[in-house]
Design a protein around this motif. Structure first.
Motif, mmCIF file in Angstrom:
data_model
loop_
_atom_site.group_PDB
_atom_site.id
_atom_site.type_symbol
_atom_site.label_atom_id
_atom_site.label_comp_id
_atom_site.label_asym_id
_atom_site.label_seq_id
_atom_site.Cartn_x
_atom_site.Cartn_y
_atom_site.Cartn_z
ATOM 1 N N ARG A 179 44.489 -7.700 -3.618
ATOM 2 C CA ARG A 179 45.423 -6.578 -3.534
ATOM 3 C C ARG A 179 45.162 -5.739 -2.287
ATOM 4 N NH1 ARG A 179 46.120 -9.464 -8.257
ATOM 5 N NH2 ARG A 179 47.203 -8.257 -9.872
ATOM 6 N N ASN A 180 46.164 -5.000 -1.886
ATOM 7 C CA ASN A 180 45.999 -3.977 -0.865
ATOM 8 C C ASN A 180 45.786 -2.650 -1.577
ATOM 9 O OD1 ASN A 180 46.401 -5.682 1.395
ATOM 10 N ND2 ASN A 180 48.618 -5.583 1.092
ATOM 11 N N GLY A 181 44.562 -2.324 -1.817
ATOM 12 C CA GLY A 181 44.264 -1.103 -2.544
ATOM 13 C C GLY A 181 43.077 -1.298 -3.460
ATOM 14 N N GLU A 182 42.532 -0.184 -3.926
ATOM 15 C CA GLU A 182 41.344 -0.211 -4.782
ATOM 16 C C GLU A 182 41.673 -0.783 -6.151
ATOM 17 O OE1 GLU A 182 38.157 2.903 -6.861
ATOM 18 O OE2 GLU A 182 39.639 3.628 -5.401
ATOM 19 N N THR A 183 40.796 -1.649 -6.637
ATOM 20 C CA THR A 183 40.921 -2.210 -7.977
ATOM 21 C C THR A 183 39.642 -1.894 -8.747
ATOM 22 O OG1 THR A 183 40.001 -4.346 -7.285
ATOM 23 C CG2 THR A 183 42.401 -4.089 -7.164
ATOM 24 N N GLY A 184 39.621 -2.224 -10.034
ATOM 25 C CA GLY A 184 38.421 -2.019 -10.827
ATOM 26 C C GLY A 184 38.723 -1.365 -12.152
ATOM 27 N N ILE A 185 37.671 -0.986 -12.862
ATOM 28 C CA ILE A 185 37.882 -0.396 -14.186
ATOM 29 C C ILE A 185 38.330 1.058 -14.088
ATOM 30 C CG2 ILE A 185 36.241 -1.948 -15.302
ATOM 31 C CD1 ILE A 185 34.265 0.358 -15.435
ATOM 32 N N PRO A 225 39.984 2.663 -10.883
ATOM 33 C CA PRO A 225 40.435 2.898 -9.510
ATOM 34 C C PRO A 225 40.956 4.320 -9.343
ATOM 35 C CG PRO A 225 42.053 1.614 -10.719
ATOM 36 C CD PRO A 225 40.848 1.727 -11.605
ATOM 37 N N ALA A 226 40.836 4.852 -8.142
ATOM 38 C CA ALA A 226 41.307 6.206 -7.877
ATOM 39 C C ALA A 226 42.805 6.305 -8.185
ATOM 40 C CB ALA A 226 41.047 6.557 -6.410
ATOM 41 N N GLY A 227 43.176 7.342 -8.901
ATOM 42 C CA GLY A 227 44.583 7.534 -9.255
ATOM 43 C C GLY A 227 44.947 6.990 -10.621
ATOM 44 N N ASP A 237 44.567 -9.043 -25.607
ATOM 45 C CA ASP A 237 43.960 -8.259 -24.538
ATOM 46 C C ASP A 237 44.572 -8.651 -23.202
ATOM 47 O OD1 ASP A 237 42.316 -7.179 -26.449
ATOM 48 O OD2 ASP A 237 40.558 -8.375 -25.904
ATOM 49 N N LEU A 238 44.731 -7.658 -22.340
ATOM 50 C CA LEU A 238 45.202 -7.892 -20.976
ATOM 51 C C LEU A 238 44.107 -7.461 -20.009
ATOM 52 C CD1 LEU A 238 48.820 -6.403 -21.258
ATOM 53 C CD2 LEU A 238 48.132 -8.793 -21.518
ATOM 54 N N ALA A 239 43.618 -8.382 -19.196
ATOM 55 C CA ALA A 239 42.599 -8.048 -18.204
ATOM 56 C C ALA A 239 43.191 -7.074 -17.194
ATOM 57 C CB ALA A 239 42.121 -9.315 -17.500
ATOM 58 N N ARG A 240 42.348 -6.176 -16.660
ATOM 59 C CA ARG A 240 42.890 -5.163 -15.743
ATOM 60 C C ARG A 240 42.001 -4.880 -14.533
ATOM 61 N NH1 ARG A 240 40.702 -0.160 -16.381
ATOM 62 N NH2 ARG A 240 39.249 0.126 -18.117
ATOM 63 N N LYS A 241 40.767 -5.414 -14.505
ATOM 64 C CA LYS A 241 39.874 -5.072 -13.395
ATOM 65 C C LYS A 241 40.415 -5.532 -12.043
ATOM 66 C CE LYS A 241 36.088 -6.782 -15.276
ATOM 67 N NZ LYS A 241 34.653 -7.147 -15.474
ATOM 68 N N HIS A 242 41.279 -6.549 -12.061
ATOM 69 C CA HIS A 242 41.818 -7.054 -10.806
ATOM 70 C C HIS A 242 43.051 -6.279 -10.352
ATOM 71 C CE1 HIS A 242 44.060 -8.916 -14.059
ATOM 72 N NE2 HIS A 242 45.026 -9.211 -13.216
ATOM 73 N N MET A 243 43.504 -5.295 -11.160
ATOM 74 C CA MET A 243 44.718 -4.535 -10.869
ATOM 75 C C MET A 243 44.405 -3.250 -10.100
ATOM 76 S SD MET A 243 46.803 -4.576 -14.455
ATOM 77 C CE MET A 243 47.379 -6.081 -15.256
ATOM 78 N N THR A 244 45.365 -2.805 -9.324
ATOM 79 C CA THR A 244 45.274 -1.507 -8.663
ATOM 80 C C THR A 244 45.616 -0.412 -9.669
ATOM 81 O OG1 THR A 244 47.600 -1.557 -7.986
ATOM 82 C CG2 THR A 244 45.975 -2.514 -6.456
ATOM 83 N N ALA A 245 45.402 0.849 -9.260
ATOM 84 C CA ALA A 245 45.762 1.977 -10.117
ATOM 85 C C ALA A 245 47.260 1.981 -10.404
ATOM 86 C CB ALA A 245 45.339 3.286 -9.456
ATOM 87 N N GLU A 246 48.080 1.642 -9.407
ATOM 88 C CA GLU A 246 49.527 1.613 -9.617
ATOM 89 C C GLU A 246 49.897 0.595 -10.693
ATOM 90 O OE1 GLU A 246 53.719 0.854 -7.152
ATOM 91 O OE2 GLU A 246 51.791 0.268 -6.277
ATOM 92 N N MET A 248 50.177 0.872 -18.546
ATOM 93 C CA MET A 248 49.869 1.891 -19.551
ATOM 94 C C MET A 248 51.107 2.690 -19.947
ATOM 95 S SD MET A 248 46.028 3.309 -18.680
ATOM 96 C CE MET A 248 46.346 3.701 -16.955
ATOM 97 N N GLN A 249 51.954 3.009 -18.970
ATOM 98 C CA GLN A 249 53.181 3.744 -19.300
ATOM 99 C C GLN A 249 54.097 2.894 -20.173
ATOM 100 O OE1 GLN A 249 53.916 6.889 -18.901
ATOM 101 N NE2 GLN A 249 51.992 7.301 -17.822
ATOM 102 N N LYS A 250 54.150 1.604 -19.886
ATOM 103 C CA LYS A 250 54.967 0.705 -20.705
ATOM 104 C C LYS A 250 54.388 0.607 -22.113
ATOM 105 C CE LYS A 250 58.225 -2.334 -21.479
ATOM 106 N NZ LYS A 250 59.634 -1.910 -21.596
ATOM 107 N N LEU A 251 53.071 0.511 -22.234
ATOM 108 C CA LEU A 251 52.433 0.463 -23.545
ATOM 109 C C LEU A 251 52.668 1.763 -24.315
ATOM 110 C CD1 LEU A 251 49.030 -1.257 -22.649
ATOM 111 C CD2 LEU A 251 50.880 -2.232 -24.034
ATOM 112 N N ALA A 252 52.580 2.893 -23.613
ATOM 113 C CA ALA A 252 52.828 4.180 -24.271
ATOM 114 C C ALA A 252 54.261 4.250 -24.791
ATOM 115 C CB ALA A 252 52.553 5.322 -23.294
ATOM 116 N N GLU A 253 55.196 3.758 -23.989
ATOM 117 C CA GLU A 253 56.606 3.716 -24.408
ATOM 118 C C GLU A 253 56.774 2.846 -25.661
ATOM 119 O OE1 GLU A 253 60.290 1.081 -22.813
ATOM 120 O OE2 GLU A 253 59.357 2.366 -21.306
#
Length: 526
Positions: free
Chosen positions: A278-284, A286-288, A474-483, A489-494
């Motif tokens: 990704r172009n951007g910070e990933t991890g458990i 990430p900023a934002g 379960d959906l893995a997320r460490k490889h995802m950016t904050a966006e 998460m917004q979709k899950l909340a909905e």
């Protein structure tokens, strides 16, 4: 006092933090610094400043806090520049006092066992310890030694040497007083050395079907807290290797299972696309990253209530072994999911064994399923026509492929929910979701849990781990950016507001979004 910096590292991350007043480290949000280490407790270790000095104390964690190879207990311990602390299963912390790293920073210390061995090797340098065989985290070397005594604390003067006779006299006085105290304690306890400690040493009951902690397994943590509950059961499988996965070839006349017709090549393509850089910070964290309120709070109550409903009013029978998973597939209680689509792929079954199928019960344990028995007949019937594909129960490779397919089982109500979520994510980012857990049989869950240091006690038939219900994924997320994570998460909340599911964010080694759908489409009665 000079600046205090902690250099933290484990196989998953490296970070540097400063201690300005008080700093707690653990594996959940109850700590100020959250690390990816399953062996950590929620609040594991605290560092704090007091009177120009830096101290460390353990927060009653299961695996303890190890200072320079010795497990600390009791009052806080003063720290010096270059001290090394190990916590959890894999985390190492080096203390830096001042703006420049000390020459002793990162030095190797013996473990607690070596420290107790005696006086051999006093004064050896860190370099000689390393040559003697000490590991990078203070493992036991090939020769016996003790590490070099600590220097005096910064700012404290070194006292003048006392005459030898005074030292001897003082030592004899101390021995006499100490012996008297021991004698008094012995008499006051009635000669019984087996006192009941308020904090017993953790033990493992190795004879149990599941290795269980004799004491509270997470160091004072709460079995009714969903984060702790999930940490005990959310044991990750080995990552899927597409080279070990067989193509699924469905009978062309079987329109109901037509979407199962997927090749291992397509699975590998989806895996590569999901994990591309990704172009951007990933991890458990990430900023934002912004967690919605719906993904906090009452999940443990909801999920436990629904699991209870499934067992009592819905008469749900959890699959104890792969034969019972096969029976659920044949009765359409659970349905098989395609191992990959355009918008998601299943990273499940990576730990599936290839040995003979076994029957499991809490009373009888694991027993090979013999030809002619009811469970063998179920497996044989499915193997002869697995949506048009045949498998040989005597072939280890075929047994493994059957297990991998049975681990792709899902509650029929869950399939459209996963598809809705994955399609929305794919439309936004052009990547598939990585699904890391679906349904597990109890024996497979136990197989994974045997090496998990955070496992809770399993109370036989009363246990209903979320993934044996067929309703959790379960959906893995460490490889995802904050966006990306915020979008999911917004979709899950909905979807949670629409009463379709309950979701939460899991941290630690198995960082993921844990999702539990309602088996009948109806939220639990609260």
């Amino acid at each position: 006092m000079p600046k205090v910096t902690l250099h933290i590292e484990n196989p998953y991350e490296r970070k540097t933090v400063s201690v300005d007043d008080e700093l707690t480290i653990g594996r959940t949000d109850q700590s100020q610094v959250v690390l990816q280490d399953q062996g950590l407790s929620r609040r594991n270790t605290t560092f704090f400043l007091d009177d120009e000095l830096i101290f460390v104390t353990d927060e009653g964690s299961l695996n303890g806090t190890i200072l320079n190879g010795v497990k600390i207990s009791g009052p806080p311990q003063e720290l010096r520049d270059g001290d090394v602390i190990t916590i959890g299963s894999e985390t190492r912390i080096t203390v830096q006092i001042g703006s420049e790293p000390s020459a002793s920073a990162g030095r190797v210390f013996p473990d607690a066992e070596t420290q107790r061995r005696g006086d051999a090797g006093i004064g050896q340098s860190a370099e000689s310890l390393s040559k003697a065989g000490a590991g990078p985290t203070g493992g036991t070397p090939n020769t016996e030694f003790k590490f070099t005594p600590r220097p005096a604390a910064p700012g404290k003067t070194k006292p003048n040497r006392m005459p030898l006779v005074l030292i001897a006299a003082g030592l004899m006085t101390f021995i006499i007083i100490f012996g008297a105290l021991i004698a008094f304690y012995w008499v006051s306890r009635g000669g019984n050395t087996n006192s009941n400690s308020s904090k017993p040493t953790p033990q493992i009951a190795k004879s149990s079907l599941i290795p269980v902690r004799v004491v509270d397994p997470l160091g004072g943590e709460d079995e009714d807290d969903l984060d702790d509950l999930i940490a005990s059961w959310e044991v990750p499988e080995a990552e899927i290797n597409a080279n070990n996965v067989g193509d699924v070839k469905v009978d062309s006349a079987d329109t109901a299972d037509a979407d199962l017709n997927v090749t291992a090549t397509f699975l590998a393509d989806r895996q590569r696309k999901a994990l591309e850089p990704r172009n951007g910070e990933t991890g458990i964290r990430p900023a934002g990253m912004d967690v919605p309120k719906e993904l906090f709070g009452d999940g443990v109550i909801k999920q436990k209530a629904k699991l209870r409903e499934m067992r009592t009013t819905g008469n749900y029978h959890q699959p104890m072994d792969f034969a019972e998973l096969a029976e659920k597939r044949m009765h359409h209680d659970l349905i098989e999911m395609p191992m990959a689509t355009q918008s998601f792929y299943l990273d499940v079954g990576g730990s599936a064994p290839d040995g003979p199928f076994q029957s499991f019960s809490f009373d009888g344990g694991e027993v090979d399923i013999q030809p002619g028995t009811p469970k063998y007949q179920i497996l044989s019937q499915l193997a002869s026509n697995f949506s048009g594909q045949k498998y040989d129960l005597n072939n280890p490779g075929d047994r493994k492929q059957m297990r991998m397919r049975l681990l792709r089982m899902f509650n029929p109500h869950a399939k459209p929910i996963l598809k809705e979520l994955a399609d929305a994510y794919f439309a936004k980012f052009g990547r598939p979701l990585r699904v890391t857990s679906l349904t597990r049989s109890m024996d497979y869950q136990i197989l994974l849990n045997r090496g998990n240091p955070n496992s809770f006690k399993v109370r036989g038939a009363d246990a209903l781990p979320p993934h044996t219900s067929g309703c959790a994924f379960d959906l893995a997320r460490k490889h995802m950016t904050a966006e990306e994570q915020n979008f999911v998460m917004q979709k899950l909340a909905e979807m949670e507001r629409a009463n379709k599911l309950d979701a939460l964010v899991e941290y630690g080694v198995n960082a993921c979004f844990h999702i539990f759908i309602w088996s009948d489409g109806i939220p639990p009665k609260m």
